[in-house]
Design an enzyme around this catalytic site. Structure first.
Site: not given
Ligand code: CA
Length: 518
Positions: A149, A205, A368
């Protein structure tokens, strides 16, 4: 299999025909723009046994340079001759006898979406019955999940204790590759963007994803993850912008594979990103680590992955688990991709509260956010059942879930994960056809497959009957076209005789009838 150049042209033309399987007409995307890629670069796969000298001679001929090498995949990230277009470079390389294929270095993106968070809570953990599961196990420090990620804020107070630590680098000399794995000072993982051992998150994220997998539980602060105790390895390939390159994703996979080969108990990678075209190189890299589950976001285009494939969720590999996003009322999230034959399962992905860099907590939405609920469950299952391999863990994830009406026509299993259900699975049956041709071409061999499992185990024998009364036995033996032995996906190669057909798939745990061309 088409060569890279043809695939590239096809993707420009929008329609790629992928040899007549269940989701036959695969479009490259929902709009007319080709998948973006990095100018001036290619990913090149050499044929096996092409020597270093021959590769170098090739670069000399092409006026190109190696940027990175993915050694055991026989691949390179290549900087092409200045002024040469990517499409011309692919043609040049694929005309080279030493090259198996060449393709653009596609851009990939984090798959979260902006929504108005209606509330701030970890409803997802309640929904998947994590509190009851925690009576069985709260996870194990001996189980590792790798987060591919934007990196992880490994200093976050809710993550620090659950970060995987490379002891030889922690106690080694600064600036030195103490364990000789090719990365310097890789204490918490790797950073493929900066080619360094520091996967600090400059986007947020990856830190959010990590908190859902394993925010430290019962420490009196913040949020808990699906696991209270686990080890999270960070590999950063998404830049601060939230996008990254296929080559760097492959580099992360190679780092993770290397650490697994050295004994790190990595059960799964979390892949909350996607959006590029089909990359044979990325598919090959994922297939080269079958023993690690590749848990992937289904995508946020509200589209049907059966007809419009999105990658990496769409790679037809047995260790890939594509995940759709659900809401607190067990609906399919409005943005979530789905696929009756291509998305395996759903998980909470709307207004999910989790960790964020610099000691913060925020709510985010997207497939996600659904994906790390599944990756976390994979670790929880491994903690309780250490001898289960990727096949048993995948099947317990799939068979342990609940069946909200919203998912019945939208996923293969029709299920939203249930951690307690997976850990205590007893006689839970899942049966579904997976692959069959959507257009039948008489005389042309094609593959039929079906998922048939009961909790962790394959449930055979599986047969498929045809309109004319023929009965074929499907096999789970790992012999082509079956991809993996004993994983509960049963396969048979079949040569059609009629242009229309009714398939009756059947096993001890279920049956399904599918009609094509009538
Ligand atoms: Ca190292």
């Amino acid at each position: 299999m088409k060569r890279g150049w043809e695939r590239f042209v096809c993707s420009l033309l929008m329609v790629v025909l992928v040899s007549g399987y269940g989701y036959a007409e695969v479009k490259s995307g929902s709009n007319a723009t080709p998948p973006p890629y990095r100018e001036g670069e290619l990913i090149v796969k050499y044929r096996d046994h092409v020597s270093e000298a021959r590769r170098m001679a090739g670069h000399s001929r092409h006026g190109s340079k190696r940027k990175k090498e993915f050694r055991d995949l026989h691949m390179e990230q290549v900087k092409i001759r200045p002024g040469l277009s990517v499409e011309k470079a692919i043609r040049e390389f694929e005309a080279d006898g030493d090259v198996e294929y060449a393709e653009p270095n596609y851009v990939l993106k984090a798959t979260n979406v902006p929504t108005d968070p209606k509330f701030y809570s970890t409803w997802g953990l309640t929904k998947i019955n994590a509190p009851a599961a925690w009576d069985n196990t709260t996870g194990s420090a001996g189980v590792v999940v790798a987060v591919i990620d934007s990196g992880i804020d490994y200093n976050h107070p809710d993550l620090k204790a659950n970060m995987w630590v490379n002891q030889s680098e922690l106690t080694g000399r600064p600036g030195v590759d103490d364990d000789g794995n090719g990365a310097v000072d890789d204490i918490y993982g790797y950073n493929a963007v900066s080619n360094s051992g520091n996967p600090m998150d400059d986007n947020g994220h990856g830190t959010h994803v990590a908190g859902t997998i394993g925010g430290v539980g019962n420490n009196g602060i913040g949020v808990a993850g699906v696991n209270w105790s686990v080890r999270i390895m960070a590999c950063k390939f998404l830049a601060a912008s939230g996008s990254g390159y296929t080559s760097d994703a492959i580099e992360c996979l190679q780092y993770i594979k290397k650490m697994k080969s050295r004994g790190v108990n990595i059960v799964a990678t979390n892949n909350s990103w996607g959006g590029a075209g089909y990359s044979r190189a990325l598919s090959d890299a994922i297939n080269a680590q079958r023993d690690i589950l590749f848990i992937a976001a289904a995508g946020n285009a509200a589209s049907n992955n059966d007809t419009t494939a999105t990658y990496p969720a769409g790679y037809n590999l047995p260790n890939v688990i594509p995940v759709a996003a659900t809401t607190s009322s067990d609906g399919l999230a409005s943005f979530s991709n789905y696929g009756r034959r291509s998305v395996l399962v759903g998980a909470p992905g709307y207004s999910i509260l989790s960790t964020y860099p610099n000691n913060r907590y925020v709510s985010m939405s997207g497939t996600s956010m659904a994906t790390p609920h599944v990756a976390g469950l994979a670790a929880l299952i491994k903690a309780k059942y250490p001898t289960q391999d990727w096949r048993g863990i995948r099947n317990l994830i799939l068979s342990g879930g609940d069946r909200p009406v919203s998912l019945s026509a939208k996923t293969v299993t029709g299920r939203r994960i249930n951690a307690f259900g997976s850990l205590t699975c007893a006689d839970s049956r899942v049966f579904s056809a997976l692959k069959y041709p959507s257009i039948i071409q008489p005389g042309v061999a094609t593959t039929l497959s079906a998922l048939s499992i009961n909790c962790a185990n394959p449930a055979g024998p599986v047969t498929v009957s045809l309109s004319g009364g023929e009965v074929m036995t499907m096999r789970d033996d790992g012999v082509s076209p079956d991809l993996a032995a004993g994983d509960g996906v049963f396969t048979v190669s079949w040569i059609p005789v009629r242009a229309a057909e009714t398939f009756y798939f059947s096993s001890p745990v279920g049956a399904e009838t599918v009609t094509v061309g009538k």
